[in-house]
Scaffold this active site. Structure first.
Site, PDB file in Angstrom:
ATOM      1  N   TYR A 100      74.889  41.163 -97.508  1.00  0.00           N
ATOM      2  CA  TYR A 100      73.895  41.611 -98.487  1.00  0.00           C
ATOM      3  C   TYR A 100      73.460  43.043 -98.183  1.00  0.00           C
ATOM      4  O   TYR A 100      73.439  43.910 -99.065  1.00  0.00           O
ATOM      5  CB  TYR A 100      72.680  40.671 -98.465  1.00  0.00           C
ATOM      6  CG  TYR A 100      71.511  41.174 -99.264  1.00  0.00           C
ATOM      7  CD1 TYR A 100      71.542  41.199-100.656  1.00  0.00           C
ATOM      8  CD2 TYR A 100      70.357  41.639 -98.630  1.00  0.00           C
ATOM      9  CE1 TYR A 100      70.467  41.673-101.397  1.00  0.00           C
ATOM     10  CE2 TYR A 100      69.278  42.104 -99.357  1.00  0.00           C
ATOM     11  CZ  TYR A 100      69.336  42.120-100.741  1.00  0.00           C
ATOM     12  OH  TYR A 100      68.269  42.597-101.467  1.00  0.00           O
TER      13      TYR A 100
ATOM     14  N   SER B  30      67.306  47.904-100.387  1.00  0.00           N
ATOM     15  CA  SER B  30      66.606  46.896 -99.588  1.00  0.00           C
ATOM     16  C   SER B  30      66.327  47.406 -98.182  1.00  0.00           C
ATOM     17  O   SER B  30      67.104  48.213 -97.640  1.00  0.00           O
ATOM     18  CB  SER B  30      67.460  45.629 -99.498  1.00  0.00           C
ATOM     19  OG  SER B  30      66.952  44.734 -98.533  1.00  0.00           O
TER      20      SER B  30
END
Length: 336
Positions: free
Chosen positions: A153, A128
């Site tokens: 995350y 990501s």
């Protein structure tokens, strides 16, 4: 013809990637746990676009289920793996941190072990743009340090890259990580800004505009993302013969490990994005301007030169047209 495991096959990107694989004649085993992080009906409807295809097989399984994953890998003997299943969302990681460890660490470990013990030829996995965290040097490059995550995350995605390198080093497993930049388009996730904004504008409800509209994002259309994933799958990661361990480069290694940005390389402001939605919907948004949320970064911008050099990838979809296509899908899907 390849036999490919696609984890998260009922997800947004997973469905689009699976469609391309099936269309070109590959055999796809699609894995998903169909959890309720968002409305499972959308996942079932995505899946319904794949299940009629004779080359597709669906397996309902949680990647954190170690015995189940071991049995699946042993039985199917995959040629390649595209690992997209994960607990997504930056802000949700602040509220439910354990869900990220179970899925993004333990589940990812089960995928790595499955690939290792069953001679998988290439693992392509979702990282990501969040890994860039506190970095403010733009555009984000794979050669930059990613040691300052600002959400759990992001930390789990950085951990995935480190774990992949370890398996590439110890077992010669070819791994390629893709740092996705704000993916949008038809069949997108209901927790993403485009979905939330479109729904609210159509219903005449206000939208929350964070960082007072000063956010900048490298919005990337899902078809561009899916094409990039397939291009990467087809070029197996290899060691960089020019890698110098005395001058460590985060993007390169002397083992079969690669990591790439995959984005639009054309960032726009959040206000420009909202304007594109307003034009597509034909209605002005009611805006609540709010401060930056915990875990968010003010701006993202992908340098995609490395991926272009490696695979020929070049994003093609301009944001206004991509948003228009999403709004058309939304109106058709929800009959509004």
């Amino acid at each position: 013809m390849l036999k490919v495991l696609v984890t998260g096959a009922a997800g947004f990107i997973g469905m689009h990637v699976s469609q391309i694989l099936l269309a070109r004649g590959d055999q796809v085993v699609g894995l998903d746990n169909l959890n309720d992080y968002y409305d499972p009906q959308l996942k079932h409807d995505r899946l319904a676009r794949l299940t009629p295809h004779p080359g597709f097989k669906f397996v309902k399984l949680d990647i954190a289920d170690r015995p189940g994953m071991e049995a699946l890998f042993a039985a199917e003997k995959f040629d390649r793996v595209i690992h997209l299943a994960a607990q997504a969302g930056v802000r949700y990681s602040i509220q439910n941190p354990h869900a990220y460890i179970e899925s993004n660490i333990q589940g990812y470990m089960n995928v790595l072990e499955g690939c290792r013990h069953n001679k998988v030829g290439h693992l392509v996995y979702a990282s990501s743009s969040s890994v860039y965290g506190g970095n403010t040097l733009m555009p984000f490059s794979e050669h930059h340090s990613v040691d300052h995550p600002v959400s759990l995350y992001a930390a789990t995605k950085k951990a995935n890259e480190l774990m992949a390198h370890t398996y590439s080093h110890l077992y010669g497993l070819p791994t390629t990580g893709l740092r996705f930049f704000t993916v949008y388009g038809p069949w997108g996730r209901p927790d993403m800004a485009l979905f939330l904004f479109t729904k609210a504008i159509i219903e005449g409800k206000p939208i929350n505009v964070f960082n007072h509209g000063q956010m900048v994002r490298d919005f990337t259309y899902v078809d561009d993302i899916a094409e990039g994933v397939i291009r990467v799958l087809d070029r197996v990661a290899s060691a960089d013969p020019a890698y110098d361990p005395a001058v460590a480069d985060p993007a390169r290694s002397n083992v079969p490990y690669r990591v790439f940005n995959i984005g639009n390389h054309d960032p726009i402001t959040l206000m420009e994005f909202i304007e594109a939605i307003e034009q597509a919907v034909g209605k002005e948004a009611i805006k609540n301007f709010m401060p930056l949320q915990d875990g968010d970064v003010p701006a993202t911008h992908a340098d995609v030169a490395e991926l272009g050099e490696w695979t020929g990838f070049k994003p093609a979809m301009p944001v206004p047209e991509g948003v228009k296509r999403f709004v058309a899908w939304y109106r058709d899907y929800f009959k509004v």
